[in-house]
Design an enzyme around this catalytic site. Sequence first.
Site, mmCIF file in Angstrom:
data_model
loop_
_atom_site.group_PDB
_atom_site.id
_atom_site.type_symbol
_atom_site.label_atom_id
_atom_site.label_comp_id
_atom_site.label_asym_id
_atom_site.label_seq_id
_atom_site.Cartn_x
_atom_site.Cartn_y
_atom_site.Cartn_z
ATOM 1 N N ASN A 1 -2.172 -0.092 6.829
ATOM 2 C CA ASN A 1 -1.652 -1.375 7.321
ATOM 3 C C ASN A 1 -0.748 -2.079 6.292
ATOM 4 O OD1 ASN A 1 -3.664 -2.136 5.604
ATOM 5 N ND2 ASN A 1 -4.819 -3.345 7.078
ATOM 6 N N TYR B 1 -12.203 -2.354 -3.663
ATOM 7 C CA TYR B 1 -12.836 -2.465 -2.346
ATOM 8 C C TYR B 1 -14.362 -2.468 -2.426
ATOM 9 C CZ TYR B 1 -8.405 -2.166 0.209
ATOM 10 O OH TYR B 1 -7.162 -2.441 0.735
ATOM 11 N N LYS C 1 0.837 -1.208 0.000
ATOM 12 C CA LYS C 1 0.000 0.000 0.000
ATOM 13 C C LYS C 1 0.874 1.261 0.000
ATOM 14 C CE LYS C 1 -3.918 -2.329 2.185
ATOM 15 N NZ LYS C 1 -4.921 -2.331 3.287
ATOM 16 N N HIS D 1 -1.876 -5.375 1.133
ATOM 17 C CA HIS D 1 -3.146 -6.037 0.833
ATOM 18 C C HIS D 1 -2.871 -7.421 0.277
ATOM 19 C CE1 HIS D 1 -6.945 -7.165 -0.970
ATOM 20 N NE2 HIS D 1 -6.239 -7.500 -2.039
ATOM 21 N N GLU E 1 -9.696 -9.829 -8.258
ATOM 22 C CA GLU E 1 -8.622 -8.838 -8.124
ATOM 23 C C GLU E 1 -7.515 -9.047 -9.159
ATOM 24 O OE1 GLU E 1 -7.508 -9.150 -3.989
ATOM 25 O OE2 GLU E 1 -9.490 -8.480 -3.321
HETATM 26 P P1 ATP Z 1 -6.966 -6.000 2.769
HETATM 27 O O1 ATP Z 1 -8.285 -6.307 2.067
HETATM 28 O O2 ATP Z 1 -6.493 -4.591 2.527
HETATM 29 O O3 ATP Z 1 -5.917 -7.040 2.487
HETATM 30 P P2 ATP Z 1 -7.987 -7.210 5.115
HETATM 31 O O4 ATP Z 1 -8.557 -8.244 4.190
HETATM 32 O O5 ATP Z 1 -7.096 -7.695 6.218
HETATM 33 O O6 ATP Z 1 -7.198 -6.109 4.335
HETATM 34 P P3 ATP Z 1 -10.563 -5.946 5.127
HETATM 35 O O7 ATP Z 1 -11.609 -6.250 6.140
HETATM 36 O O8 ATP Z 1 -10.708 -6.487 3.757
HETATM 37 O O9 ATP Z 1 -9.161 -6.371 5.759
HETATM 38 O O10 ATP Z 1 -10.429 -4.360 5.064
HETATM 39 C C1 ATP Z 1 -9.865 -3.733 3.936
HETATM 40 C C2 ATP Z 1 -8.984 -2.580 4.385
HETATM 41 O O11 ATP Z 1 -9.811 -1.519 4.883
HETATM 42 C C3 ATP Z 1 -8.036 -2.902 5.537
HETATM 43 O O12 ATP Z 1 -6.836 -3.481 5.120
HETATM 44 C C4 ATP Z 1 -7.794 -1.533 6.123
HETATM 45 O O13 ATP Z 1 -6.845 -0.812 5.345
HETATM 46 C C5 ATP Z 1 -9.159 -0.874 5.963
HETATM 47 N N1 ATP Z 1 -9.954 -1.053 7.176
HETATM 48 C C6 ATP Z 1 -10.569 -2.198 7.595
HETATM 49 N N2 ATP Z 1 -11.220 -1.995 8.748
HETATM 50 C C7 ATP Z 1 -11.027 -0.708 9.071
HETATM 51 C C8 ATP Z 1 -11.449 0.133 10.140
HETATM 52 N N3 ATP Z 1 -12.211 -0.344 11.134
HETATM 53 N N4 ATP Z 1 -11.049 1.427 10.135
HETATM 54 C C9 ATP Z 1 -10.283 1.917 9.152
HETATM 55 N N5 ATP Z 1 -9.850 1.191 8.098
HETATM 56 C C10 ATP Z 1 -10.209 -0.100 8.051
HETATM 57 MG MG MG Z 2 -9.734 -7.784 2.499
#
Ligand code: ATP
Ligand code: MG
Length: 142
Positions: free
Chosen positions: A115, A52, A12, A118, A129
């Site tokens: 974080n 997303y 990211k 992805h 994706e």
């Molecule tokens: P990613 O899809 O980015 O790999 P993930 O699968 O671990 O991450 P998801 O639940 O898909 O988590 O959430 C997508 C992204 O949205 C997260 O990686 C984070 O950057 C953001 N995100 C998720 N939850 C929150 C939250 N509560 N507050 C802010 N940002 C969030």
């Molecule tokens: Mg995810």
Amino acid sequence: MSQTTRTLVFVKPDGVRRGLVGEIIQRFEKRGIRIVGLKMVHPTRELAEKHYAVHRDKPFFEGVVNFITSGPVVAMVLECPNAIEVTRQMMGATNPINAAPGTIRGDFGLDIEQNIIHGSSDPEAAEYELNLWFKPEELVGQ
Ligand code: ATP
Ligand code: MG
């Protein structure tokens, strides 16, 4: 026997800004994971919203789309047995506060939005994706 599969991973914008691209790619390479596609992209809003789309109704949707479009990312297609599970394990929990030490998020992050990395979460997401981020001719191998 576990099946060889592909997953879509990207570093990211925070990971790119902080100079973590090499470290992250090295971890995947050292694990024995094959890189079959690799490129730097500054995601458009359209790409980020499509990526997303499953989170469209979540309160964090706008924030995460703004964040992902804030700078270039390094996207890659990774291939190995159980690629989705293996890469998700190496990434660690979504919230870096809860991510185990030794994982990418557990070693380098503290912010749930920023974080670092992805990775596709399941086979359907991986297929969606992969097609969204890469054209077939951008991938090596069969
Ligand atoms: P990613 O899809 O980015 O790999 P993930 O699968 O671990 O991450 P998801 O639940 O898909 O988590 O959430 C997508 C992204 O949205 C997260 O990686 C984070 O950057 C953001 N995100 C998720 N939850 C929150 C939250 N509560 N507050 C802010 N940002 C969030
Ligand atoms: Mg995810």
